[in-house]
Design a protein around this motif. Sequence first.
Motif, PDB file in Angstrom:
ATOM      1  N   SER A 265       0.841  -1.202   0.000  1.00  0.00           N
ATOM      2  CA  SER A 265       0.000   0.000   0.000  1.00  0.00           C
ATOM      3  C   SER A 265       0.871   1.245   0.000  1.00  0.00           C
ATOM      4  O   SER A 265       2.008   1.243   0.500  1.00  0.00           O
ATOM      5  N   HIS A 282       9.850  -0.273  10.461  1.00  0.00           N
ATOM      6  CA  HIS A 282       9.025   0.796   9.907  1.00  0.00           C
ATOM      7  C   HIS A 282       9.774   1.523   8.796  1.00  0.00           C
ATOM      8  O   HIS A 282      10.986   1.714   8.862  1.00  0.00           O
ATOM      9  N   TYR A 301       5.310   3.571   7.741  1.00  0.00           N
ATOM     10  CA  TYR A 301       4.685   2.320   7.292  1.00  0.00           C
ATOM     11  C   TYR A 301       5.130   1.195   8.206  1.00  0.00           C
ATOM     12  O   TYR A 301       6.326   0.940   8.370  1.00  0.00           O
ATOM     13  N   ASP A 302       4.168   0.532   8.841  1.00  0.00           N
ATOM     14  CA  ASP A 302       4.438  -0.607   9.703  1.00  0.00           C
ATOM     15  C   ASP A 302       4.479  -1.860   8.835  1.00  0.00           C
ATOM     16  O   ASP A 302       3.462  -2.263   8.267  1.00  0.00           O
ATOM     17  N   LYS A 304       4.733  -4.966   9.568  1.00  0.00           N
ATOM     18  CA  LYS A 304       3.930  -6.091  10.053  1.00  0.00           C
ATOM     19  C   LYS A 304       2.448  -5.931   9.722  1.00  0.00           C
ATOM     20  O   LYS A 304       1.782  -6.866   9.299  1.00  0.00           O
ATOM     21  N   THR A 305       1.919  -4.746   9.903  1.00  0.00           N
ATOM     22  CA  THR A 305       0.487  -4.531   9.672  1.00  0.00           C
ATOM     23  C   THR A 305       0.185  -4.092   8.251  1.00  0.00           C
ATOM     24  O   THR A 305      -0.960  -4.185   7.804  1.00  0.00           O
ATOM     25  N   GLY A 306       1.196  -3.607   7.537  1.00  0.00           N
ATOM     26  CA  GLY A 306       0.974  -3.120   6.181  1.00  0.00           C
ATOM     27  C   GLY A 306       0.200  -1.818   6.137  1.00  0.00           C
ATOM     28  O   GLY A 306      -0.455  -1.517   5.126  1.00  0.00           O
ATOM     29  N   ARG A 307       0.287  -1.017   7.190  1.00  0.00           N
ATOM     30  CA  ARG A 307      -0.485   0.218   7.259  1.00  0.00           C
ATOM     31  C   ARG A 307       0.424   1.439   7.406  1.00  0.00           C
ATOM     32  O   ARG A 307       1.460   1.373   8.056  1.00  0.00           O
ATOM     33  N   TRP A 308      -0.034   2.531   6.779  1.00  0.00           N
ATOM     34  CA  TRP A 308       0.628   3.818   6.902  1.00  0.00           C
ATOM     35  C   TRP A 308      -0.070   4.675   7.947  1.00  0.00           C
ATOM     36  O   TRP A 308      -1.288   4.572   8.129  1.00  0.00           O
TER      37      TRP A 308
END
Length: 473
Positions: A265, A282, A301-302, A304-308
């Motif tokens: 993402s 990150h 961007y993490d 592990k979680t794939g989130r920004w």
Amino acid sequence: MSEDGSSCDSADKRYLPCCAPALVSAKMIIVVGDTHFSEEKMFLVQSCDYFQALFRSGMKECRQEKIHLKSLHAQGFLIALAVLRGELPVLDGDDIVEAIECAAFLQVAPLTKHLIDLIDSDNCLLMYHTAATFGLLDLYHAAALFIRNMYADLEAEVRKTLPSEMISYVESLTPSVFVAVGAHVTCGVDETVHAASRTVCYLDETSNNWKVLTDLPLQASTSMAGVTVLDNKLYIVGGVRGVHKQVVDSCFCYSVENNSWTRISGPAQLRYNLSLVGVDGHLYAIGGEYERTVMSSVETYDVKTGRWAFAAHLPRPVAGAACTKAMSRIFVCLWRPMETTEIYEYVSRKDEWRLVTTLIRHQSYGHCMVGHRDNLYVMRNGPSDDFLRCLMDCYNLSSGQWSSLPGHFANSRGSLFTAVVRSDSVFTLNRSMTLEYAVDGKTWKPRRQMKGFPRSGSVWTFLLRLPDALLLQ
């Protein structure tokens, strides 16, 4: 609220199933050898796995006001406390041994991380052997990787001082190789699939030749993108594509283990001409531009979680800023009028940018920065507008002092616009040559000259550990 009226958030409560009333805002005495330490119980629980387990156990020790740690040395515990309070102490041989003992016995993750940051050619064998003795596996592996990257220099000493099983482990590891990718603007599906500019290459130091590692995905662009390596994976974020330089909304990750690209993402704010750095699981997308507007926003961007998520904004907008990491800390150069380069650090635990130091040089700004041990090296153009020479200044994070490196460094076609540290060496390159410098104290000494990277324009360089299967292709 706790029973004594003080606040206790949910993160703290998970450690306190048995003795919360006695723990919150209470102190205890830790006896190590003949030395007594008075510390907040909550501080110890939040910082150290050993004390977390102790106070969750319900054993009588969690209600005692004094605990004896008979297996440790006082100096090691003192070092651990300093690191847990945010200090970064420089350690000598005896300190290292006692710090490793403490980190292993009490499971102090920040101390282990600090020890990893301190590995150098002078202490790597001591770190490696002592970590093996106390079973501190993260440090054991990190020290072995450092030794593997400097094996040509250290092999004689390794064979003289280390047992055979430890030598075998070092030799089983893959050394990091010097990797480069040039600026490539994707033009869509009609472009040549195997265009030379789309290739990621690595330097085979044995044959002194650049070899293709992988092709970029057709949708990926490295032109004005953020490019970095984190945990032996290559990430590309942002950039521009096409003749009209449209911002790229696709981001990619390359795994050397699988020899494959995956799409990840993208940040909430599309951006190009950004700085990208990876630390502690990150990615940090720092500044950049969007629709010709320079930005101060930062996103993280993490993996592990794939989130920004948005982090604290920079003090002011910046594009293409020199950025690096040292001692697992992120630093960025910001320019100001009147020939001033300011270096800011991102303090993750406070989510804030902190001014570290300022460098003022006549008609010159920092254009590249690289970290080695506790030193930041800032490369800048030569006197006046002489861009064929490069001057270098060093800022020591421990002493807070600047020093200028002697001499001038050739900067023809960008040899010091990019630099990568491998153990105690620094690699730089241009089209004519790849130069390896040995870092000796605060001095860079030319060590080897190898083949240049045959690409024009901007170049991103980094290190990757490549499996044998890829090296044999």
